[in-house]
Design a protein around this motif. Structure first.
Motif, short mmCIF file in Angstrom:
data_model
loop_
_atom_site.label_atom_id
_atom_site.label_comp_id
_atom_site.label_asym_id
_atom_site.label_seq_id
_atom_site.Cartn_x
_atom_site.Cartn_y
_atom_site.Cartn_z
N ALA A 210 -0.89 7.38 0.04
CA ALA A 210 -1.66 6.94 -1.22
C ALA A 210 -1.96 5.26 -1.03
O ALA A 210 -2.80 4.86 -1.39
CB ALA A 210 -0.63 7.06 -2.47
N TRP A 211 -0.95 4.69 -0.15
CA TRP A 211 -1.08 3.12 -0.02
C TRP A 211 -2.39 2.99 1.19
O TRP A 211 -3.19 2.11 0.71
CB TRP A 211 0.20 2.88 0.83
CG TRP A 211 1.16 2.23 -0.01
CD1 TRP A 211 2.58 3.09 0.19
CD2 TRP A 211 1.36 1.38 -1.06
NE1 TRP A 211 3.45 2.38 -0.67
CE2 TRP A 211 2.77 1.73 -1.51
CE3 TRP A 211 0.74 0.56 -1.54
CZ2 TRP A 211 3.19 0.62 -2.61
CZ3 TRP A 211 1.00 -0.23 -2.68
CH2 TRP A 211 2.58 -0.11 -3.18
N MET B 170 -6.81 1.31 0.25
CA MET B 170 -7.86 0.35 0.73
C MET B 170 -9.61 0.79 0.65
O MET B 170 -10.28 -0.12 1.01
CB MET B 170 -7.52 0.36 2.49
CG MET B 170 -6.04 -0.40 2.64
SD MET B 170 -6.09 -1.90 2.06
CE MET B 170 -6.87 -2.60 3.56
N GLU B 171 -9.45 2.12 0.42
CA GLU B 171 -10.99 2.55 0.12
C GLU B 171 -11.34 2.52 -1.20
O GLU B 171 -12.51 2.45 -1.57
CB GLU B 171 -11.06 4.10 0.65
CG GLU B 171 -10.38 4.28 1.99
CD GLU B 171 -11.33 4.56 3.08
OE1 GLU B 171 -12.39 4.85 2.76
OE2 GLU B 171 -11.24 4.12 4.18
N LYS B 172 -10.33 2.76 -2.11
CA LYS B 172 -10.94 2.89 -3.69
C LYS B 172 -9.11 2.63 -4.27
O LYS B 172 -8.33 2.91 -3.75
CB LYS B 172 -11.61 4.12 -4.00
CG LYS B 172 -11.01 5.45 -3.92
CD LYS B 172 -11.73 6.43 -4.20
CE LYS B 172 -11.64 7.81 -3.73
NZ LYS B 172 -12.52 8.93 -4.20
N PRO B 173 -9.61 2.36 -5.64
CA PRO B 173 -8.22 2.03 -6.38
C PRO B 173 -7.53 3.33 -6.35
O PRO B 173 -7.94 4.42 -6.45
CB PRO B 173 -8.96 1.70 -7.82
CG PRO B 173 -10.15 1.22 -7.71
CD PRO B 173 -10.62 1.81 -6.44
N GLU C 157 9.48 -0.31 -2.62
CA GLU C 157 7.97 -0.65 -2.03
C GLU C 157 7.25 -1.67 -2.90
O GLU C 157 6.56 -2.58 -2.30
CB GLU C 157 7.37 0.28 -1.50
CG GLU C 157 7.96 0.99 -0.08
CD GLU C 157 7.35 2.30 0.35
OE1 GLU C 157 5.97 2.23 0.24
OE2 GLU C 157 7.83 2.96 1.15
N THR C 158 7.32 -1.38 -4.01
CA THR C 158 6.25 -2.11 -4.95
C THR C 158 7.01 -3.55 -5.50
O THR C 158 6.45 -4.51 -6.02
CB THR C 158 6.01 -1.43 -6.25
OG1 THR C 158 7.19 -1.10 -6.96
CG2 THR C 158 5.10 -0.06 -5.78
N ASP D 298 -5.96 -2.18 -2.17
CA ASP D 298 -5.60 -2.85 -0.93
C ASP D 298 -4.20 -2.98 -0.56
O ASP D 298 -3.52 -4.13 -0.30
CB ASP D 298 -6.33 -4.20 -0.96
CG ASP D 298 -8.00 -4.09 -1.04
OD1 ASP D 298 -8.40 -3.20 -0.65
OD2 ASP D 298 -8.45 -5.09 -1.77
N GLU D 299 -3.57 -1.89 -0.87
CA GLU D 299 -2.05 -1.82 -0.80
C GLU D 299 -1.18 -2.83 -1.57
O GLU D 299 -0.03 -3.08 -1.27
CB GLU D 299 -1.66 -1.85 0.79
CG GLU D 299 -2.37 -1.07 1.56
CD GLU D 299 -1.99 -0.48 3.17
OE1 GLU D 299 -1.59 -1.72 3.50
OE2 GLU D 299 -2.28 0.26 3.71
N LYS D 300 -1.73 -3.11 -2.64
CA LYS D 300 -1.07 -4.21 -3.59
C LYS D 300 -0.97 -3.64 -4.84
O LYS D 300 -2.13 -3.28 -5.34
CB LYS D 300 -1.77 -5.50 -3.51
CG LYS D 300 -1.55 -6.21 -2.24
CD LYS D 300 -2.28 -7.46 -2.40
CE LYS D 300 -1.80 -8.51 -0.92
NZ LYS D 300 -2.71 -7.86 0.31
#
Length: 114
Positions: free
Chosen positions: A16-17, A21-24, A75-76, A90-92
């Protein structure tokens, strides 16, 4: 409609993370015994039906997969609540909300603002 995938392992969460990077990515934490969570899940599904494949959608069932739910909170850096939804890009985590604030409109607005 975005295909809803269950998160059951650290590998699933890593996927998922990475996909963010590719799409929301929309991630929903769901309590299967809570009526408030059931209502929020209906809103989440309704949003997914409208959005097409513009994003990836995930869900963790917090009672059945408590370790996964805890890992997400860790993690979040976002305190656990359920129901809870996260928008990840973007992993955020770019947006999150919980309980009755989870609506098709609130998710749509968050996606537009990101």
């Amino acid at each position: 409609m975005a295909e809803l995938q269950d998160l059951k392992s650290s590998e699933d969460l890593n996927q998922a993370w990475e996909s963010s990077m590719e799409k929301p990515v929309l991630l929903f934490k769901h309590s299967t015994t809570c009526p408030i969570s059931a209502g929020a899940f209906e809103q989440y599904q309704s949003f997914l039906e409208k959005i097409g494949d513009e994003l990836d959608a995930y869900m963790v069932k917090v009672i059945e997969d408590r370790a996964m739910s805890n890992q997400i909170a860790e993690e979040t850096g976002v305190k656990h609540e359920s129901p809870q939804v996260f928008l990840i890009q973007d992993e955020k985590v770019t947006w999150h909300t919980s309980h009755s604030k989870i609506t098709t409109d609130s998710i749509s607005d968050a996606l537009k603002q990101s």
